[in-house]
Design a protein around this motif. Structure first.
Motif, PDB file in Angstrom:
ATOM      1  N   ARG A 110      39.576  37.014  44.301  1.00 60.10           N
ATOM      2  CA  ARG A 110      40.506  37.038  45.433  1.00 60.10           C
ATOM      3  C   ARG A 110      41.908  36.589  45.039  1.00 60.10           C
ATOM      4  O   ARG A 110      42.903  37.171  45.488  1.00 60.10           O
ATOM      5  CB  ARG A 110      39.997  36.127  46.556  1.00 60.10           C
ATOM      6  CG  ARG A 110      38.723  36.627  47.220  1.00 60.10           C
ATOM      7  CD  ARG A 110      38.330  35.685  48.343  1.00 60.10           C
ATOM      8  NE  ARG A 110      37.028  36.062  48.896  1.00 60.10           N
ATOM      9  CZ  ARG A 110      36.463  35.441  49.933  1.00 60.10           C
ATOM     10  NH1 ARG A 110      37.079  34.419  50.491  1.00 60.10           N
ATOM     11  NH2 ARG A 110      35.298  35.834  50.378  1.00 60.10           N
ATOM     12  N   ASN A 111      41.994  35.537  44.233  1.00 60.54           N
ATOM     13  CA  ASN A 111      43.316  35.046  43.843  1.00 60.54           C
ATOM     14  C   ASN A 111      44.100  36.116  43.100  1.00 60.54           C
ATOM     15  O   ASN A 111      45.303  36.296  43.326  1.00 60.54           O
ATOM     16  CB  ASN A 111      43.180  33.795  42.963  1.00 60.54           C
ATOM     17  CG  ASN A 111      43.076  32.524  43.785  1.00 60.54           C
ATOM     18  OD1 ASN A 111      43.522  32.478  44.922  1.00 60.54           O
ATOM     19  ND2 ASN A 111      42.483  31.497  43.211  1.00 60.54           N
ATOM     20  N   GLN A 112      43.428  36.822  42.199  1.00 61.24           N
ATOM     21  CA  GLN A 112      44.114  37.880  41.454  1.00 61.24           C
ATOM     22  C   GLN A 112      44.495  39.026  42.389  1.00 61.24           C
ATOM     23  O   GLN A 112      45.570  39.621  42.243  1.00 61.24           O
ATOM     24  CB  GLN A 112      43.233  38.403  40.324  1.00 61.24           C
ATOM     25  CG  GLN A 112      43.976  39.323  39.372  1.00 61.24           C
ATOM     26  CD  GLN A 112      43.095  39.856  38.268  1.00 61.24           C
ATOM     27  OE1 GLN A 112      42.282  40.750  38.470  1.00 61.24           O
ATOM     28  NE2 GLN A 112      43.255  39.284  37.081  1.00 61.24           N
ATOM     29  N   ALA A 113      43.632  39.320  43.375  1.00 64.28           N
ATOM     30  CA  ALA A 113      43.951  40.372  44.343  1.00 64.28           C
ATOM     31  C   ALA A 113      45.180  39.994  45.162  1.00 64.28           C
ATOM     32  O   ALA A 113      46.060  40.825  45.416  1.00 64.28           O
ATOM     33  CB  ALA A 113      42.753  40.609  45.260  1.00 64.28           C
ATOM     34  N   VAL A 114      45.269  38.737  45.574  1.00 63.67           N
ATOM     35  CA  VAL A 114      46.424  38.272  46.335  1.00 63.67           C
ATOM     36  C   VAL A 114      47.691  38.369  45.491  1.00 63.67           C
ATOM     37  O   VAL A 114      48.744  38.827  45.954  1.00 63.67           O
ATOM     38  CB  VAL A 114      46.203  36.824  46.822  1.00 63.67           C
ATOM     39  CG1 VAL A 114      47.506  36.220  47.333  1.00 63.67           C
ATOM     40  CG2 VAL A 114      45.153  36.785  47.919  1.00 63.67           C
ATOM     41  N   ALA A 115      47.611  37.945  44.237  1.00 63.28           N
ATOM     42  CA  ALA A 115      48.775  38.009  43.346  1.00 63.28           C
ATOM     43  C   ALA A 115      49.227  39.457  43.161  1.00 63.28           C
ATOM     44  O   ALA A 115      50.435  39.736  43.180  1.00 63.28           O
ATOM     45  CB  ALA A 115      48.434  37.375  41.991  1.00 63.28           C
TER      46      ALA A 115
END
Length: 256
Positions: free
Chosen positions: A242-247
């Motif tokens: 999720r963090n990479q998707a948000v970034a």
């Protein structure tokens, strides 16, 4: 010193040096895109130049109420280091507020290294802050890019060497690195599956620090459905979590 003056000073000093991005300068509209691994490598070069042992690049999430640091990558890439988990948590709230309004670097020491405190304390145009990660010393460079995007490039280490005359040049390199990362596009952007409005809403709420339970309550969904939307958007963005998707969504301007 105002943000525009800082950026101009950093750009002038940067342009006197050999650019780590070839012909790219802070004001350039024609620089070549880089990949995430390339950006990680170039951030590592900066880290080596100041003798830092770890680094991380973060985007500031869009919400002024619950703004937080969203990790793009760190020195453990493609994994995520322990320090990054602290920095992207509650410990980052103070620096997030500062990054929105200023580009003045912030430093901290929390590892008993008196020499580090003395070295940082002698740097003009910097100020001390609460530690971003316990038991560490480091310096954080606020950076800004197009579309109002802002972020932070952080370097950690107990033997960082950063003389006053190198401060602007290092900050300028951080500016150029962030500008290039902010313009990154996935290699298969033309084939990327369309992301629905609901999926983007879930991503934006995640960027603002909401849990799956909070997202479900805000959007009147079940927790299972909220997680499903997040999983689908992560897959569509070819992200690993999720963090990479948000970034990626922040870089692409899908969420603001």
């Amino acid at each position: 010193m105002k943000h525009a003056e800082i950026k101009d000073a950093a750009e002038a000093l940067f342009n006197q040096q050999r650019s780590p991005f070839g012909a790219f300068s802070l004001g350039s509209e024609t620089h070549h895109a880089v990949t995430v691994p390339d950006a990680v490598r170039r951030c590592r070069w900066i880290s080596v130049d100041i003798n830092a042992s770890a680094f991380g690049l973060y985007f500031v999430s869009p919400s002024p109420e619950r703004a937080r640091l969203v990790p793009c990558f760190d020195s453990d890439y493609p994994g995520i280091g322990v320090a990054t988990k602290f920095i992207s948590g509650a410990n980052g709230e103070e620096i997030v507020r500062h990054t929105h309004n200023s580009t003045e670097p912030r430093w901290w020491t929390d590892d008993g290294m008196a020499a580090m405190a003395e070295m940082f304390g002698n740097l003009a145009w910097t100020a001390q802050m609460a530690p971003l990660a316990p038991g560490t010393s480091g310096i954080a460079f606020p950076v800004h890019a197009d579309r109002g995007q802002c972020g932070l490039v952080v370097f950690l280490g107990s033997e960082i060497t950063l003389p006053q005359d190198a401060l602007y040049e290092i900050h300028a390199r951080c500016f150029s690195l962030f500008a290039a990362v902010a313009r990154l596009r996935p290699g298969d952007a033309g084939r990327m599956r369309a992301i629905s409005k609901r999926e983007l809403e879930c991503l934006k709420l995640t960027a603002n620090g909401n849990t799956s339970e909070e997202i479900a309550r805000l959007l009147k969904l079940s927790v299972h459905t909220a997680n499903q939307y997040l999983t689908q958007s992560t897959q569509k963005l070819n992200a690993t979590n999720r963090n990479q998707a948000v970034a990626k969504a922040l870089r692409l301007g899908l969420i603001e």
